[in-house]
Design a protein around this motif. Structure first.
Motif, mmCIF file in Angstrom:
data_model
loop_
_atom_site.group_PDB
_atom_site.id
_atom_site.type_symbol
_atom_site.label_atom_id
_atom_site.label_comp_id
_atom_site.label_asym_id
_atom_site.label_seq_id
_atom_site.Cartn_x
_atom_site.Cartn_y
_atom_site.Cartn_z
ATOM 1 N N HIS A 149 123.433 -44.582 78.124
ATOM 2 C CA HIS A 149 122.443 -43.865 78.929
ATOM 3 C C HIS A 149 122.570 -44.205 80.406
ATOM 4 C CE1 HIS A 149 120.269 -42.495 75.365
ATOM 5 N NE2 HIS A 149 120.359 -43.714 74.883
ATOM 6 N N HIS A 192 119.482 -37.219 70.118
ATOM 7 C CA HIS A 192 118.817 -38.513 70.272
ATOM 8 C C HIS A 192 117.356 -38.377 69.874
ATOM 9 C CE1 HIS A 192 117.699 -42.379 71.897
ATOM 10 N NE2 HIS A 192 118.948 -42.622 72.232
ATOM 11 N N HIS A 202 127.500 -43.230 72.880
ATOM 12 C CA HIS A 202 126.040 -43.338 73.023
ATOM 13 C C HIS A 202 125.701 -44.385 74.078
ATOM 14 C CE1 HIS A 202 121.921 -44.177 70.816
ATOM 15 N NE2 HIS A 202 121.773 -43.945 72.107
ATOM 16 N N ASP A 221 124.224 -47.641 72.742
ATOM 17 C CA ASP A 221 122.935 -47.602 73.463
ATOM 18 C C ASP A 221 122.975 -48.406 74.768
ATOM 19 O OD1 ASP A 221 120.598 -46.118 73.244
ATOM 20 O OD2 ASP A 221 119.937 -47.132 71.428
ATOM 21 N N HIS A 240 122.063 -43.701 66.207
ATOM 22 C CA HIS A 240 121.522 -44.764 65.346
ATOM 23 C C HIS A 240 121.918 -44.587 63.888
ATOM 24 C CE1 HIS A 240 118.248 -44.267 68.614
ATOM 25 N NE2 HIS A 240 119.127 -45.142 69.033
HETATM 26 CO CO CO Z 1 119.935 -44.287 72.979
#
Ligand code: CO
Length: 350
Positions: A10, A174, A8, A291, A225
């Motif tokens: 980005h 997501h 995860h 993240d 998450h």
């Molecule tokens: Co994210």
């Protein structure tokens, strides 16, 4: 330090062709402030300040080395999904961003694995784009958890998920496009309560909408998450399935039956929460997600799993590496230092 696979993270490219046009208000664009700083703009509104880690492979690799991360899954930033735009415009945006993702990952194709985005509001276009991307080198697809009022049990979305299962393409879900309003537009409430609730609702939709009853168990799907609030409320949902089966009993089994059908990432920040998550999901269903490079992410990556005392070495290794290999459909052939991943990981899907 054990090798880590981070599923995860980005990216944002350092620029893209003008997306504005008739009937396409509030096109996203990037305002570069310095070589290392930029602002994602939605029309004339500042959406998020970002730094060059979003697009600079060298900066990402330096951070990965510092945290012992062998491999990153590099996914779109959800604001670019464009599910509310016309299918033609969303397809154009997806193609542009997906091709730029390949460029960003090109300096280290064994360590930076791009996941594509698709115009999910148009099932045929989404299926075509994921096929194009996998042929071009993408390792999977990231989707938003809903398209307006259509959730993951929507017929078109299920068709897309079945297509991904048939292709052997892993799907990362997501949360995005959270409800707003006076109570939710304060602080970061959309991120702090909205995102966990969105993911909870979408897993519930897959369960009670009968998606897991219908799609092949070849579907590899992972939620961000820690699965949001879903894993914490399994007992409440099972109780409702039994006691209000007239309303809730739309799946063949109670919600807890389907925990074996998906993965969640480890991004819960608290050892007691992680212990509950692992106990609920099973030690083989939790993967590392950070993240990166956003401020609500975890640094150092996988720090919680590394220091959690309730995990033994075998369990820790599963969460750090092996579960992600199962989700990604890639062999467990790399071990040892972060750099060993460069030689051991194949870029081709099985
Ligand atoms: Co994210």
């Amino acid at each position: 330090m054990a090798t880590v696979i981070d599923v995860h993270t980005h990216y944002v490219p350092p620029g893209w062709p003008d997306l504005a046009g008739p009937g396409e208000p509030d096109a996203p664009w990037l305002r570069l402030e310095t070589e290392r700083d930029a602002v994602i703009m939605i029309g004339s509104t500042e959406f998020r300040r970002i730094r060059s880690e979003c697009w600079d492979a060298e900066a990402r690799l330096a951070d990965m080395d510092a945290d012992g991360v062998a491999v990153q899954v590099v996914s779109p930033t959800p604001v670019f999904f464009s599910y509310g735009r016309s299918p033609a415009q969303a397809t154009r945006i997806a193609r542009i961003f997906n091709d730029l993702a390949l460029e960003i990952c090109a300096p280290a194709p064994q360590r930076l694995l791009p996941f594509c985005q698709v115009p999910l509001q148009d099932t045929d276009a989404a299926c075509r784009e994921v096929e194009r991307c996998v042929a071009a080198g993408h390792a999977g697809v990231e989707i938003g958890n809903h398209i307006g009022d259509r959730d993951l049990d929507d017929h078109g979305v299920v068709t897309f998920l079945q297509h991904c299962a048939a292709l052997g393409v892993p799907v990362f879900v997501h949360p995005w496009d959270m409800p707003g309003g006076p109570r939710l537009d304060r602080w970061m409430a959309q991120w702090l309560t909205g995102m966990p609730a969105e993911t909870h609702l979408s897993i519930l939709a897959m369960v009670l909408g009968g998606v897991f009853d219908r799609v092949t168990d070849g579907l590899r799907i992972c939620f961000a998450h820690g699965g949001g609030s879903f894993p914490y409320w399994i007992g409440r949902m099972d109780n409702a399935w039994r006691r209000r089966n007239d309303v809730v009993g739309t799946s063949s089994h109670p919600p807890s039956h389907y925990l074996r059908r998906f993965w969640v990432d480890s991004l819960v920040f608290d050892e007691r929460a992680l212990q509950h998550l692992v106990a609920t999901m099973g030690v083989d269903r939790v993967v590392i997600g950070s993240d990166y490079p956003y401020p609500l992410g975890e640094r150092p990556v996988a720090g919680l799993v590394q220091r959690s005392r309730f995990l033994d070495d075998a369990a820790r290794r599963r969460i750090l590496v092996e579960n992600a290999e199962a989700f990604l459909g890639r062999p467990a052939s790399h071990t040892g230092s972060a750099h060993a991943g460069s030689q051991g990981m194949s870029t081709s899907l099985p």
